[in-house]
Design a protein around this motif. Structure first.
Motif, PDB file in Angstrom:
ATOM      1  N   CYS A 131       0.853  -1.185   0.000  1.00 30.98           N
ATOM      2  CA  CYS A 131       0.000   0.000   0.000  1.00 30.98           C
ATOM      3  C   CYS A 131       0.893   1.241   0.000  1.00 30.98           C
ATOM      4  CB  CYS A 131      -0.899  -0.022   1.244  1.00 30.98           C
ATOM      5  SG  CYS A 131      -1.832   1.493   1.475  1.00 30.98           S
ATOM      6  N   THR A 189       0.012   4.370   0.405  1.00 32.08           N
ATOM      7  CA  THR A 189      -0.383   5.364   1.398  1.00 32.08           C
ATOM      8  C   THR A 189       0.398   5.186   2.700  1.00 32.08           C
ATOM      9  OG1 THR A 189      -2.555   5.135   0.421  1.00 32.08           O
ATOM     10  CG2 THR A 189      -2.419   6.456   2.426  1.00 32.08           C
ATOM     11  N   CYS A 190       0.542   3.932   3.122  1.00 34.43           N
ATOM     12  CA  CYS A 190       1.198   3.686   4.417  1.00 34.43           C
ATOM     13  C   CYS A 190       2.544   3.001   4.256  1.00 34.43           C
ATOM     14  CB  CYS A 190       0.276   2.859   5.309  1.00 34.43           C
ATOM     15  SG  CYS A 190      -0.047   1.214   4.631  1.00 34.43           S
ATOM     16  N   CYS A 248      -4.478   2.290   8.480  1.00 38.02           N
ATOM     17  CA  CYS A 248      -4.531   3.027   7.205  1.00 38.02           C
ATOM     18  C   CYS A 248      -5.885   2.747   6.541  1.00 38.02           C
ATOM     19  CB  CYS A 248      -3.388   2.557   6.315  1.00 38.02           C
ATOM     20  SG  CYS A 248      -3.521   3.002   4.578  1.00 38.02           S
ATOM     21  N   CYS A 278      -5.819   0.529   3.000  1.00 36.38           N
ATOM     22  CA  CYS A 278      -5.606  -0.926   2.996  1.00 36.38           C
ATOM     23  C   CYS A 278      -6.222  -1.579   4.226  1.00 36.38           C
ATOM     24  CB  CYS A 278      -4.116  -1.250   2.928  1.00 36.38           C
ATOM     25  SG  CYS A 278      -3.187  -0.647   4.349  1.00 36.38           S
TER      26      CYS A 278
HETATM   27 ZN   LIG Z   1      -2.176   1.331   3.770  1.00 38.53          ZN
END
Ligand SMILES: [Zn+2]
Ligand SMILES: [Zn+2]
Length: 245
Positions: free
Chosen positions: A15, A17-18, A68, A71
């Motif tokens: 993921c 984003t994280c 997050c 995910c």
């Molecule tokens: Zn994530």
């Protein structure tokens, strides 16, 4: 020769984003208080001490208090990717091609695994495959079958002319050595086995029918022109004789 094939597969990737951690941006996963980050806990049962996967963090050693949202704390998301896979010549159904590092991403930012592509060979319109050998049926006109001649047979490297001796019967096998498949893991190259299939002529003109009638009449007397038919009729006769007894 081999070939390249594009395949599109669903896979799990880290993921973005994280960064695969599973924790919401700005937060970090905390060390699990139950197991102290070991992922395992010891349970005492009388004299015994049993090691178990930590029930709090399920073995991860960390807990995510603020997951997050992209995910849902998994650290991985599903994506589709297209791969250009090189298929080597000679592969057969059931063979597996390993693509290292092309598998799913590991959990919590771990390295990706390998992808195994399982090969399934499509049936061919002309050739049938059995291991390294190839089989094909070759139609032969009944005049060529009777008088002998030459026919074209297909092979993986192009056309090959095959000599047909006179009085060739339907079902006769011609073996073309080393015209089969070269096995992908080595070993001897297979053969191409062609099966003669004698065809009955169609769309005959009246003149051709006349000639055939003449031929049939000339074959009616004396010499036996049908080796199989003779033994077949003899067999049928014996069969009926046995029933009568
Ligand atoms: Zn994530
Ligand atoms: Zn734990």
């Amino acid at each position: 020769m081999g070939v390249r094939r594009k395949i599109r597969i669903p896979t799990l990737v880290n993921c973005k984003t994280c960064d695969g951690s599973g924790a919401k941006k700005g937060s970090t996963p905390k060390t699990c208080g139950t197991c102290g980050g070991a992922g395992q806990v010891r349970m005492s049962q009388g004299f015994f001490s049993v090691q178990q996967t930590c029930p709090e963090c399920h073995g991860a050693g960390q807990v995510i208090s603020d997951p997050c949202s992209d995910c849902h704390g998994q650290g991985r998301v599903q994506e589709y990717k297209t791969l250009n896979v090189k298929i080597p010549a000679g592969v057969d159904t059931g063979d597996r091609i390993r693509l290292s590092g092309e598998g799913e991403a590991g959990t919590h930012g771990g390295p990706a695994g390998d992808l195994f592509v399982q090969v399934s060979v499509k049936p061919h319109s002309i050739f049938e495959r059995d291991g390294a050998n190839l089989y094909c049926e070759v139609p032969i006109s009944f005049t060529t079958a009777a008088l002998g001649g030459e026919i074209d047979v297909p092979t993986l490297d192009g056309r090959v002319r095959l000599k047909v001796t006179a009085e060739c019967q339907s079902g006769k096998l011609f073996r073309l050595r080393n015209k089969g498949v070269k096995p992908v893991r080595g070993g001897p190259v297979g053969d191409l086995i062609c099966k003669a299939v004698v065809e009955t002529p169609v769309n005959l003109t009246s003149r051709q029918k006349e000639l055939l009638t003449e031929l049939a009449e000339s074959m009616g007397e004396g010499t036996n022109h049908s080796p199989k038919q003779k033994s077949w009729f003899d067999g049928v006769k014996r069969f009926f004789d046995d029933i009568k007894k």
